[in-house]
Design a protein around this motif. Structure first.
Motif, PDB file in Angstrom:
ATOM      1  N   VAL A   1     -14.031  -1.879 -39.005  1.00 19.49           N
ATOM      2  CA  VAL A   1     -14.441  -2.633 -40.188  1.00 19.49           C
ATOM      3  C   VAL A   1     -13.460  -3.782 -40.363  1.00 19.49           C
ATOM      4  CG1 VAL A   1     -14.847  -2.538 -42.672  1.00 19.49           C
ATOM      5  CG2 VAL A   1     -15.432  -0.569 -41.239  1.00 19.49           C
ATOM      6  N   ASP A   2     -13.861  -4.979 -39.921  1.00 21.13           N
ATOM      7  CA  ASP A   2     -12.946  -6.115 -39.948  1.00 21.13           C
ATOM      8  C   ASP A   2     -13.238  -7.107 -41.062  1.00 21.13           C
ATOM      9  OD1 ASP A   2     -15.292  -7.006 -38.940  1.00 21.13           O
ATOM     10  OD2 ASP A   2     -14.471  -7.872 -37.097  1.00 21.13           O
ATOM     11  N   GLU A   3     -14.250  -6.857 -41.897  1.00 26.55           N
ATOM     12  CA  GLU A   3     -14.499  -7.672 -43.075  1.00 26.55           C
ATOM     13  C   GLU A   3     -15.398  -6.909 -44.034  1.00 26.55           C
ATOM     14  OE1 GLU A   3     -16.281 -11.311 -41.874  1.00 26.55           O
ATOM     15  OE2 GLU A   3     -17.946 -10.376 -40.813  1.00 26.55           O
TER      16      GLU A   3
ATOM     17  N   ASN B   1       2.293  -3.850 -48.880  1.00 26.93           N
ATOM     18  CA  ASN B   1       1.854  -5.044 -48.153  1.00 26.93           C
ATOM     19  C   ASN B   1       0.513  -5.480 -48.724  1.00 26.93           C
ATOM     20  OD1 ASN B   1       1.505  -7.117 -46.322  1.00 26.93           O
ATOM     21  ND2 ASN B   1       0.726  -5.783 -44.709  1.00 26.93           N
ATOM     22  N   THR B   2       0.507  -6.646 -49.363  1.00 25.75           N
ATOM     23  CA  THR B   2      -0.707  -7.180 -49.988  1.00 25.75           C
ATOM     24  C   THR B   2      -0.976  -8.557 -49.408  1.00 25.75           C
ATOM     25  OG1 THR B   2      -0.099  -5.995 -52.011  1.00 25.75           O
ATOM     26  CG2 THR B   2      -1.877  -7.602 -52.189  1.00 25.75           C
ATOM     27  N   PRO B   3      -1.707  -8.640 -48.285  1.00 22.78           N
ATOM     28  CA  PRO B   3      -1.913  -9.938 -47.634  1.00 22.78           C
ATOM     29  C   PRO B   3      -2.906 -10.851 -48.337  1.00 22.78           C
ATOM     30  CG  PRO B   3      -3.012  -8.211 -46.402  1.00 22.78           C
ATOM     31  CD  PRO B   3      -2.234  -7.527 -47.483  1.00 22.78           C
TER      32      PRO B   3
ATOM     33  N   PRO C   1      -8.885  -7.128 -40.872  1.00 24.98           N
ATOM     34  CA  PRO C   1      -8.591  -6.728 -39.488  1.00 24.98           C
ATOM     35  C   PRO C   1      -7.500  -5.657 -39.438  1.00 24.98           C
ATOM     36  CG  PRO C   1      -7.534  -8.818 -39.982  1.00 24.98           C
ATOM     37  CD  PRO C   1      -8.355  -8.463 -41.200  1.00 24.98           C
ATOM     38  N   ARG C   2      -7.536  -4.891 -38.357  1.00 24.71           N
ATOM     39  CA  ARG C   2      -6.474  -3.918 -38.086  1.00 24.71           C
ATOM     40  C   ARG C   2      -6.319  -2.923 -39.243  1.00 24.71           C
ATOM     41  NH1 ARG C   2      -4.983  -8.862 -36.963  1.00 24.71           N
ATOM     42  NH2 ARG C   2      -3.746  -9.022 -38.873  1.00 24.71           N
ATOM     43  N   GLY C   3      -7.336  -2.071 -39.395  1.00 22.36           N
ATOM     44  CA  GLY C   3      -7.289  -1.059 -40.448  1.00 22.36           C
ATOM     45  C   GLY C   3      -6.177  -0.049 -40.225  1.00 22.36           C
ATOM     46  N   PRO C   4      -5.954   0.832 -41.221  1.00 20.82           N
ATOM     47  CA  PRO C   4      -6.751   1.013 -42.435  1.00 20.82           C
ATOM     48  C   PRO C   4      -6.435  -0.027 -43.509  1.00 20.82           C
ATOM     49  CG  PRO C   4      -4.947   2.590 -42.409  1.00 20.82           C
ATOM     50  CD  PRO C   4      -4.883   1.847 -41.102  1.00 20.82           C
ATOM     51  N   ASN C   5      -7.445  -0.296 -44.349  1.00 26.71           N
ATOM     52  CA  ASN C   5      -7.314  -1.254 -45.437  1.00 26.71           C
ATOM     53  C   ASN C   5      -7.904  -0.667 -46.708  1.00 26.71           C
ATOM     54  OD1 ASN C   5      -6.425  -4.036 -44.154  1.00 26.71           O
ATOM     55  ND2 ASN C   5      -7.949  -3.170 -42.772  1.00 26.71           N
ATOM     56  N   THR C   6      -7.411  -1.161 -47.837  1.00 27.95           N
ATOM     57  CA  THR C   6      -7.923  -0.736 -49.140  1.00 27.95           C
ATOM     58  C   THR C   6      -8.175  -1.973 -50.000  1.00 27.95           C
ATOM     59  OG1 THR C   6      -6.765   1.396 -49.085  1.00 27.95           O
ATOM     60  CG2 THR C   6      -7.434   0.569 -51.240  1.00 27.95           C
ATOM     61  N   ILE C   7      -9.348  -2.030 -50.597  1.00 24.23           N
ATOM     62  CA  ILE C   7      -9.690  -3.068 -51.559  1.00 24.23           C
ATOM     63  C   ILE C   7      -9.451  -2.504 -52.951  1.00 24.23           C
ATOM     64  CG2 ILE C   7     -11.477  -4.602 -52.442  1.00 24.23           C
ATOM     65  CD1 ILE C   7     -10.692  -5.262 -49.611  1.00 24.23           C
ATOM     66  N   ALA C   8      -8.636  -3.198 -53.753  1.00 23.81           N
ATOM     67  CA  ALA C   8      -8.320  -2.757 -55.110  1.00 23.81           C
ATOM     68  C   ALA C   8      -8.879  -3.769 -56.099  1.00 23.81           C
ATOM     69  CB  ALA C   8      -6.809  -2.609 -55.293  1.00 23.81           C
ATOM     70  N   LEU C   9      -9.695  -3.290 -57.023  1.00 25.31           N
ATOM     71  CA  LEU C   9     -10.279  -4.128 -58.065  1.00 25.31           C
ATOM     72  C   LEU C   9      -9.767  -3.653 -59.420  1.00 25.31           C
ATOM     73  CD1 LEU C   9     -14.019  -4.303 -56.909  1.00 25.31           C
ATOM     74  CD2 LEU C   9     -12.150  -5.834 -56.322  1.00 25.31           C
ATOM     75  N   ARG C  10      -9.170  -4.557 -60.170  1.00 25.17           N
ATOM     76  CA  ARG C  10      -8.669  -4.223 -61.498  1.00 25.17           C
ATOM     77  C   ARG C  10      -9.344  -5.118 -62.534  1.00 25.17           C
ATOM     78  NH1 ARG C  10      -4.104  -1.625 -63.023  1.00 25.17           N
ATOM     79  NH2 ARG C  10      -3.208  -1.849 -60.927  1.00 25.17           N
ATOM     80  N   ASN C  11      -9.921  -4.486 -63.541  1.00 25.90           N
ATOM     81  CA  ASN C  11     -10.510  -5.223 -64.652  1.00 25.90           C
ATOM     82  C   ASN C  11      -9.399  -5.519 -65.650  1.00 25.90           C
ATOM     83  OD1 ASN C  11     -11.933  -6.199 -66.852  1.00 25.90           O
ATOM     84  ND2 ASN C  11     -13.575  -4.684 -66.696  1.00 25.90           N
ATOM     85  N   ILE C  12      -8.975  -6.778 -65.697  1.00 25.84           N
ATOM     86  CA  ILE C  12      -7.878  -7.132 -66.600  1.00 25.84           C
ATOM     87  C   ILE C  12      -8.396  -7.673 -67.931  1.00 25.84           C
ATOM     88  CG2 ILE C  12      -6.193  -7.512 -64.779  1.00 25.84           C
ATOM     89  CD1 ILE C  12      -6.810 -10.414 -64.800  1.00 25.84           C
ATOM     90  N   GLY C  13      -9.720  -7.529 -68.148  1.00 30.75           N
ATOM     91  CA  GLY C  13     -10.290  -7.867 -69.441  1.00 30.75           C
ATOM     92  C   GLY C  13     -10.100  -6.732 -70.433  1.00 30.75           C
ATOM     93  N   GLN C  14     -10.570  -6.948 -71.645  1.00 29.96           N
ATOM     94  CA  GLN C  14     -10.466  -5.931 -72.671  1.00 29.96           C
ATOM     95  C   GLN C  14     -11.471  -4.816 -72.431  1.00 29.96           C
ATOM     96  OE1 GLN C  14     -10.868  -7.917 -76.423  1.00 29.96           O
ATOM     97  NE2 GLN C  14      -9.038  -9.175 -76.145  1.00 29.96           N
TER      98      GLN C  14
END
Length: 220
Positions: free
Chosen positions: A16-18, A42-44, A66-79
């Protein structure tokens, strides 16, 4: 994703490269932090996304993993009153068109470039990359003077290994995409901003001083 909360998607498969990230709301503002985690501390890739109306202009971008493993982090910074819907998937990835790939222009560090679009353009492709140096940029979708409908603040540690690509919704008229290279002058970037979806059933914008004849062939 409720206001103030964090949601993560992990991909351990190195094939999974994208991935595609989509954010939307029910008409309320959208304010989010998106990060790519690749190994400990490491947050590229980092980006801050603001959308005035997440139903009219849902956010969609492609993050290179590229070059897993990778993690996508989503933060809701709204109220708390401003949740948004998030979806991250690795199939059906949005791909830039040949026009987008071949129309890149250089924006020097500290410089900006604007791209106006007519009302017939419904979506716009935006692609930013570098020659391997870090990428720091700000993408704004304006509709009227200093009226930001969507703002993306982007950081990528390697703009060639991890270029940025997104599709912006541009409903209505008077849409202008502004790309700002927020890096120092030693870090130029290549930007490509072209129309994606065009609605030919919409009349084009009026042109000041165009071929308008007063008292022409109009019957009242």
């Amino acid at each position: 994703v409720q206001g103030g909360s964090l949601r993560t998607w992990s991909y351990r498969n190195p094939l999974v490269d994208e991935v595609n990230v989509e954010l939307s709301t029910e008409g309320r503002p959208l304010d989010a932090d998106i990060e790519l985690w690749h190994g400990p501390d490491n947050t590229p890739v980092k980006m801050r996304v603001y959308v005035e109306n997440g139903e009219m202009r849902p956010f969609s971008c492609v993050i290179e993993t590229p070059r897993g493993p990778n993690t996508i982090a989503l933060r809701n910074i709204g109220q708390l009153e401003f949740p948004f819907a998030a979806n991250v998937f690795h199939d059906r990835i949005d791909q830039p068109s040949n026009e987008c790939l071949n129309s890149a222009t250089t924006i020097q560090g500290g410089a900006l470039r604007t791209y106006p679009f007519e009302s017939v353009v419904e979506t716009v492709q935006v692609m930013l990359k570098t020659d391997g140096r870090p990428l720091n940029a700000r993408i704004e979708l304006l509709q009227g003077p200093n009226n930001n409908k969507q703002v993306i603040e982007l950081y990528t540690e390697d703009g060639r290994d991890r270029p940025f690509f997104c599709i912006l919704e541009t409903p209505g008229s008077g849409n202008v995409v502004r790309c700002v290279n927020t890096a120092p002058v030693e870090f130029p970037m290549a930007a490509s901003v072209v129309a994606h979806a065009i609605n030919t059933n919409i009349e084009r914008d009026a042109v000041m001083g165009g071929d308008v004849v007063i008292g022409g062939d109009l019957t009242w």
